[in-house]
Design an enzyme around this catalytic site. Sequence first.
Site, short mmCIF file in Angstrom:
data_model
loop_
_atom_site.label_atom_id
_atom_site.label_comp_id
_atom_site.label_asym_id
_atom_site.label_seq_id
_atom_site.Cartn_x
_atom_site.Cartn_y
_atom_site.Cartn_z
N GLU A 169 1.19 2.61 -3.03
CA GLU A 169 -0.14 2.96 -3.52
C GLU A 169 -0.21 4.35 -4.14
OE1 GLU A 169 -3.04 2.22 -0.46
OE2 GLU A 169 -2.60 0.08 -0.41
N GLU A 349 0.89 -5.98 1.68
CA GLU A 349 -0.11 -5.67 2.70
C GLU A 349 -1.34 -6.53 2.50
OE1 GLU A 349 -1.42 -1.64 3.11
OE2 GLU A 349 0.60 -0.81 2.94
C1 FCB Z 1 -3.46 0.73 2.74
C2 FCB Z 1 -2.31 1.58 3.23
C3 FCB Z 1 -1.89 1.27 4.63
C4 FCB Z 1 -3.06 0.99 5.53
C5 FCB Z 1 -3.97 -0.02 4.91
C6 FCB Z 1 -5.15 -0.40 5.76
O1 FCB Z 1 -4.14 1.42 1.74
O2 FCB Z 1 -1.19 1.41 2.39
O3 FCB Z 1 -1.10 2.34 5.07
O4 FCB Z 1 -3.69 2.16 5.84
O5 FCB Z 1 -4.43 0.43 3.68
#
Ligand code: FCB
Length: 444
Positions: A169, A349
């Site tokens: 990110e 994620e």
């Molecule tokens: C993302 C992050 C991760 C976690 C999630 C909820 O932005 O990459 O580390 O905090 O959100």
Amino acid sequence: MPTSSVIFPSDFVWGASTAAYQIEGAWHEDGRGESIWDRFAHTPGKIENGDTGDVACDHYHRWPEDIELMKRLGLQAYRFSIAWPRIYPQGRGTLNRAGIDFYARLVDALLAAGIEPFITLYHWDLPQTLAEGAGGWPARDTAYAFADYAETMVKELGDRVRHWSTFNEPWCASFLSYQLGAHAPGLRDEKLAVQAAHHLLVAHGLALQAMRAINAGIKAGIVLNLWSIESEEDTPASRTLIERTWQHDAGWFVDPLLHAEYPLLAWQERERVAPQMQPGDLKLIAQPLDWLGINNYNRQLVDRRGQRVQRISGSEYTEMGWEVHGPGLCRLLTTLHQRYPLPPIHIIENGAAFKDVLLPEGHVHDPRRINYLREYITALREAMQNGVDVRGYFVWSLLDNFEWAYGYSKRFGVIYVDYTTQRRVIKDSGYWYAQVIAQNGITE
Ligand code: FCB
């Protein structure tokens, strides 16, 4: 509740994700240097409840137990990040062998357990030394230091680890950190943020070149946080607005990476704070990607005036205030696929924070998380049926952990962590996810 089965291709990969600062603890052990997140979390007022990652889930000491838990879930892959200051405590220069050894042991144990490691090189814990003075990501020098660190890691672990990503990110590591001030180093300066974003992208390009020069067999990529941006009404004005919003956030990274250019509309609007570039930077940034990691949690809704809609009635929201809306993932992937020449994708994620309670008899009932995961996994399969090449899905997160500025107040794990005892308890969602993995999809 859907009743039909959702089955994935037989080579689809099921995993779980974490990040170093969020789980490791041991911030001061075995030669680890200070990171900008140590500094930030140790600064009063930055983190909810004064929490820090000093101990976190104590994964640095408890990783064998955590791998046992991964085995119980049947995970096929595990995505984690390397803490750069464990490897180079000062960011560059003297290598800390103990740091390398920790990750080498972890990788070997994962492989022995039949779990494929996916490594992220940077999940926000920049060595503090590199951030001193006018340093950090607004300084181009940081990009060169990163490429050296990336090269070292592939030299050390490239024989055993196939999937690598440079950054997690970069939007958060630049705009959220240098313009919005919510993440380390907590600055509020748009020009610095835009420059930081550019250097993160340059660092990605330099690192990919360096990593592949050491080992051409690795699969190298980057992880982006992407949302589908939607409007409550479809008008020419709302379409323009959606496009603007896309270009300002996600497009600012996706376009340079996949089209070797900054998106025009946003570029014009940011002219005043345009980044300093060197000739060849855009080509450097757009190195071929073996894969793209996508983090997706929610969609973004805008109203007719271009304002973000915080809540709409009838929608469910997580503890983060994020809307539960699986179809947004399908729309995001399908739109991306139409617009960009995408490499294979891994959803690296996806998950949800809810108020979990550990019952005295040792259970955590979290039906809302199960519903969330079911909805998103179903939508993901639909996107694949629309032609998007998705190879894997990783739940965020394996464990409850340090949720950045929210400290320990948000629980995302499919495994509960009791922070006073460090006891781990698999939540109902963890058992449910284990079943998804075993059945390669959803069959209930
Ligand atoms: C993302 C992050 C991760 C976690 C999630 C909820 O932005 O990459 O580390 O905090 O959100």
